[in-house]
Design a protein around this motif. Structure first.
Motif, short mmCIF file in Angstrom:
data_model
loop_
_atom_site.label_atom_id
_atom_site.label_comp_id
_atom_site.label_asym_id
_atom_site.label_seq_id
_atom_site.Cartn_x
_atom_site.Cartn_y
_atom_site.Cartn_z
N VAL A 155 0.82 -1.22 0.00
CA VAL A 155 0.00 0.00 0.00
C VAL A 155 0.85 1.26 0.00
O VAL A 155 0.41 2.32 -0.45
CB VAL A 155 -0.93 -0.01 1.23
N SER A 156 2.07 1.18 0.47
CA SER A 156 2.91 2.38 0.59
C SER A 156 3.40 2.91 -0.75
O SER A 156 3.93 4.02 -0.80
CB SER A 156 4.10 2.08 1.49
N TYR A 157 3.22 2.15 -1.84
CA TYR A 157 3.63 2.65 -3.16
C TYR A 157 2.56 3.58 -3.71
O TYR A 157 1.36 3.33 -3.57
CB TYR A 157 3.86 1.49 -4.13
N VAL A 158 3.00 4.65 -4.36
CA VAL A 158 2.11 5.69 -4.85
C VAL A 158 2.16 5.71 -6.37
O VAL A 158 3.25 5.76 -6.96
CB VAL A 158 2.50 7.08 -4.30
N SER A 159 1.00 5.70 -7.00
CA SER A 159 0.95 5.77 -8.46
C SER A 159 1.09 7.22 -8.92
O SER A 159 0.95 8.16 -8.14
CB SER A 159 -0.37 5.19 -8.97
N SER A 160 1.36 7.39 -10.19
CA SER A 160 1.55 8.73 -10.74
C SER A 160 0.26 9.54 -10.68
O SER A 160 0.28 10.74 -10.40
CB SER A 160 2.06 8.64 -12.17
N ARG A 161 -0.87 8.89 -10.92
CA ARG A 161 -2.14 9.61 -10.86
C ARG A 161 -2.47 10.04 -9.43
O ARG A 161 -2.95 11.15 -9.19
CB ARG A 161 -3.27 8.74 -11.42
N SER A 162 -2.20 9.18 -8.46
CA SER A 162 -2.41 9.55 -7.06
C SER A 162 -1.44 10.64 -6.63
O SER A 162 -1.78 11.50 -5.81
CB SER A 162 -2.26 8.33 -6.16
N TRP A 163 -0.22 10.62 -7.16
CA TRP A 163 0.73 11.67 -6.84
C TRP A 163 0.24 13.02 -7.35
O TRP A 163 0.47 14.06 -6.72
CB TRP A 163 2.09 11.34 -7.45
#
Length: 246
Positions: free
Chosen positions: A164-172
C-alpha cells in the motif's frame, strides 16, 4: 504478502520530479491569472463592520478569563443584548445569500472567474497526466499504511499484491493538487495561498449568510463560563517565591 518493488531512477527523473514541478508552476500561474481576472470592487461597509465585530467578539471569548468578571459581563452585554447588541440579529433581517448573489452580478461573475481559473487548468493537467504518466509507480511512502489507503494512493494501478505504501503517478497528482497549500503559502504568502479544497467547497453553494456567523458567535459568547485567572497567577507566583526563599 505484499510484493516489494524496486523503483527505477528514470521514473523519479522523468515522472515524479516533472509532475511535481509542473503542479507548482501551474498553481503559481493560476494565482496570477486569477489575480488579473479579479474585478476591483469597493467592499461593502456593512460586511466589513460585521467581520470586525465577529473578530472582536472572538477575542473577547478567547481572553475572557484574563479580565474581571464584572468587565466581562459588561462587554458580553454590549455584544449580545437583545436591544442594540452588536451580535444580535432580529428575526426577519437575515439575508438570503443566494438572493444576495443573484442581485449582485459582479459577485456572481467573480465566483465564476475563480471557478474557471481552477477547473480549466486542472482539467488540462489531469488529461496530460492521464495520457503521459498513467500506470507508473512513482514513489514509495517511507512508513507502512493500512489497506484503506490503497484506493487513495494507487489510483490507476489494479494490483492488489503491491504494498500500500507505493504511490501511483495519478495519485501523486492528486496529492500535489490538495497538498501544496503550505508551499504556496511560503511562495505567495499566507493570504495568497491557492487552496483548491476551499474553492471546491465554494462551488457547492452560492455564499454564506453573514447573519448566521453573528448568531453563532453570539451563542458562543453567551455560554462562556468566566473563571478569572488572576488569583491563580498570584498563587503560582507566591509558591515560586516561597521555593526561592527556602
Amino acid at each position: 504478502m505484499a510484493e516489494e518493488l524496486v523503483l527505477d531512477t528514470a521514473i523519479r527523473d522523468w515522472v515524479l520530479i516533472p509532475l511535481s514541478v509542473v503542479m507548482v508552476l501551474i498553481g503559481i500561474l493560476r494565482y496570477f491569472v486569477s489575480k488579473l481576472m479579479r474585478s476591483s470592487q469597493v467592499p461593502d461597509v456593512k460586511i466589513v463592520k460585521e467581520g470586525q465585530v465577529i473578530v472582536r467578539a472572538r477575542n473577547l471569548r478567547a481572553a475572557a478569563n484574563f479580565i474581571p468578571a464584572k468587565s466581562f459581563r459588561a462587554r458580553r452585554f454590549y455584544y449580545s443584548n437583545e436591544e442594540n447588541g452588536l451580535l444580535f440579529v432580529p428575526k426577519g433581517q437575515s439575508q438570503n445569500a443566494q438572493a444576495q448573489m443573484f442581485s449582485d452580478p459582479n459577485m456572481a461573475m467573480d465566483m465564476m472567474k475563480k471557478n474557471l481559473s481552477m477547473i480549466i487548468p486542472q482539467t488540462l493537467t489531469f488529461a496530460w497526466v492521464n495520457f503521459f504518466f498513467s500506470g507508473f509507480v512513482a514513489a514509495k511512502i517511507p512508513f507502512p499504511l493500512t489497506q484503506r489507503f490503497r484506493s487513495m494512493l494507487q489510483n490507476g494501478i489494479d494490483l492488489s499484491t503491491v504494498d500500500v505504501s507505493y504511490v501511483s503517478s495519478r495519485s501523486w497528482y492528486f496529492l500535489n493538487l490538495f497538498g501544496l497549500r503550505g508551499l504556496f503559502s511560503l511562495i505567495l504568502g499566507e493570504e495568497n495561498a491557492t487552496d483548491d479544497t476551499q474553492r471546491m467547497m465554494q462551488m457547492s453553494g452560492f455564499g454564506v449568510d453573514p447573519t448566521k456567523s453573528l448568531g453563532a458567535e453570539k451563542d458562543g459568547l453567551d455560554i462562556v463560563q468566566h473563571d478569572w485567572a488572576l488569583p491563580k497567577f498570584e498563587q503560582r507566583a507566591e509558591s515560586v517565591l516561597r521555593k526561592l526563599v527556602h
